[in-house]
Design an enzyme around this catalytic site. Structure first.
Site, mmCIF file in Angstrom:
data_model
loop_
_atom_site.group_PDB
_atom_site.id
_atom_site.type_symbol
_atom_site.label_atom_id
_atom_site.label_comp_id
_atom_site.label_asym_id
_atom_site.label_seq_id
_atom_site.Cartn_x
_atom_site.Cartn_y
_atom_site.Cartn_z
ATOM 1 N N LYS A 1 0.781 -1.214 -0.027
ATOM 2 C CA LYS A 1 0.127 -0.023 -0.184
ATOM 3 C C LYS A 1 1.432 0.614 -0.429
ATOM 4 O O LYS A 1 1.859 1.244 -0.169
ATOM 5 C CB LYS A 1 -0.612 0.190 1.199
ATOM 6 N N TYR B 1 -12.521 -1.928 -3.516
ATOM 7 C CA TYR B 1 -12.780 -2.194 -2.090
ATOM 8 C C TYR B 1 -14.451 -1.760 -2.391
ATOM 9 O O TYR B 1 -14.936 -1.852 -1.337
ATOM 10 C CB TYR B 1 -12.578 -1.002 -1.619
ATOM 11 N N ASN C 1 -2.078 -0.083 6.418
ATOM 12 C CA ASN C 1 -1.044 -0.960 7.536
ATOM 13 C C ASN C 1 -0.003 -2.263 6.179
ATOM 14 O O ASN C 1 -0.587 -3.630 6.444
ATOM 15 C CB ASN C 1 -2.399 -1.963 7.801
ATOM 16 N N HIS D 1 -1.997 -5.079 1.717
ATOM 17 C CA HIS D 1 -3.044 -6.365 0.867
ATOM 18 C C HIS D 1 -3.356 -7.938 0.986
ATOM 19 O O HIS D 1 -2.311 -8.087 0.060
ATOM 20 C CB HIS D 1 -4.342 -5.426 0.279
ATOM 21 N N GLU E 1 -9.748 -10.547 -7.730
ATOM 22 C CA GLU E 1 -8.458 -9.318 -7.722
ATOM 23 C C GLU E 1 -7.073 -9.399 -8.100
ATOM 24 O O GLU E 1 -6.550 -8.893 -8.694
ATOM 25 C CB GLU E 1 -7.989 -9.526 -5.825
HETATM 26 P P1 GDP Z 1 -8.195 -6.600 5.961
HETATM 27 O O1 GDP Z 1 -9.217 -8.050 4.482
HETATM 28 O O2 GDP Z 1 -7.585 -7.249 6.870
HETATM 29 O O3 GDP Z 1 -7.225 -5.721 4.858
HETATM 30 O O4 GDP Z 1 -9.206 -6.084 6.149
HETATM 31 P P2 GDP Z 1 -10.513 -5.529 5.753
HETATM 32 O O5 GDP Z 1 -10.729 -6.165 4.699
HETATM 33 O O6 GDP Z 1 -11.466 -5.379 6.758
HETATM 34 O O7 GDP Z 1 -10.515 -3.641 5.277
HETATM 35 C C1 GDP Z 1 -9.981 -3.699 4.411
HETATM 36 C C2 GDP Z 1 -9.066 -2.019 4.566
HETATM 37 O O8 GDP Z 1 -9.312 -1.087 5.097
HETATM 38 C C3 GDP Z 1 -8.221 -2.346 5.716
HETATM 39 O O9 GDP Z 1 -6.442 -3.574 5.160
HETATM 40 C C4 GDP Z 1 -7.649 -1.278 6.342
HETATM 41 O O10 GDP Z 1 -7.093 -0.742 5.385
HETATM 42 C C5 GDP Z 1 -9.072 -0.672 5.780
HETATM 43 N N1 GDP Z 1 -9.666 -1.093 7.182
HETATM 44 C C6 GDP Z 1 -10.046 -2.132 7.973
HETATM 45 N N2 GDP Z 1 -10.809 -1.056 9.077
HETATM 46 C C7 GDP Z 1 -10.667 0.023 9.248
HETATM 47 C C8 GDP Z 1 -10.596 1.113 10.065
HETATM 48 O O11 GDP Z 1 -11.416 0.202 11.097
HETATM 49 N N3 GDP Z 1 -11.133 2.301 9.997
HETATM 50 C C9 GDP Z 1 -9.684 2.566 9.099
HETATM 51 N N4 GDP Z 1 -9.358 3.727 8.545
HETATM 52 N N5 GDP Z 1 -9.552 1.758 7.617
HETATM 53 C C10 GDP Z 1 -9.958 -0.311 8.137
#
Ligand code: GDP
Length: 150
Positions: free
Chosen positions: A12, A52, A115, A118, A129
């Site tokens: 990222k 997303y 973070n 991905h 994807e």
């Molecule tokens: P992943 O599968 O671990 O990447 O997590 P998710 O699919 O739940 O979320 C996709 C991405 O959205 C994450 O990798 C983060 O970059 C972002 N994200 C997830 N949860 C949060 C949150 O609570 N707050 C914010 N600002 N970003 C989030």
């Protein structure tokens, strides 16, 4: 029973800006993943929203799209036995503060949004994807091309 799988990973914008690209790729290949396609992409807002789309109703969606379009990402396809779960394990929890020590997000992530990496979370999403970033012809079949480990 394990089988070879493909998964889609992104480095990222936060991790690229922080200069972590080489270290992240080193961790991934040292863990036995083979990179079978790789490209750098500066996502448009439309592309980031499409990637997303499953999170479009979440409160963090606008911020996530802003972040993912703040700089380029590096997209790559990984192949390994059970690659999808194995790469989720290597990445660690979504929130770097909760990620296990030594995982990519614990080492290189800044916060729950920025973070570092991905990884696809299911075979269906991996297929979607991978096709988002690569045509089949752009992927290098591992067995036929790469030298076998000595
Ligand atoms: P992943 O599968 O671990 O990447 O997590 P998710 O699919 O739940 O979320 C996709 C991405 O959205 C994450 O990798 C983060 O970059 C972002 N994200 C997830 N949860 C949060 C949150 O609570 N707050 C914010 N600002 N970003 C989030």
């Amino acid at each position: 029973m394990t089988r070879r799988e493909r998964t889609l990973s992104l480095i990222k914008p936060d991790a690229i800006a922080a200069g972590h690209t080489g270290k992240i790729l080193d961790h991934i290949t040292s863990a036995g993943f083979q990179i079978i396609g790789l490209r750098m992409v500066f996502l448009s807002r439309t592309q980031a929203e499409a990637f997303y789309y499953m999170h479009r109703e979440r409160p963090f969606f606008p911020s996530l799209i802003e972040f993912m379009t703040s700089g380029p990402v590096i997209a790559f396809v990984l192949e390994k036995e059970n690659a999808i779960q194995a790469y989720r394990d290597l990445m660690g929890a979504t929130d770097p503060a909760k990620a296990a020590p030594g995982t990519l997000r614990a080492l290189f992530g800044q916060n729950v949004e920025k973070n570092a990496v991905h990884g696809s979370d299911s075979p269906e999403n991996a297929r979607r994807e991978i096709a988002f970033f690569f045509s089949e012809a752009e992927l290098i079949p591992v067995q036929s091309t790469f030298p076998q480990p000595v």
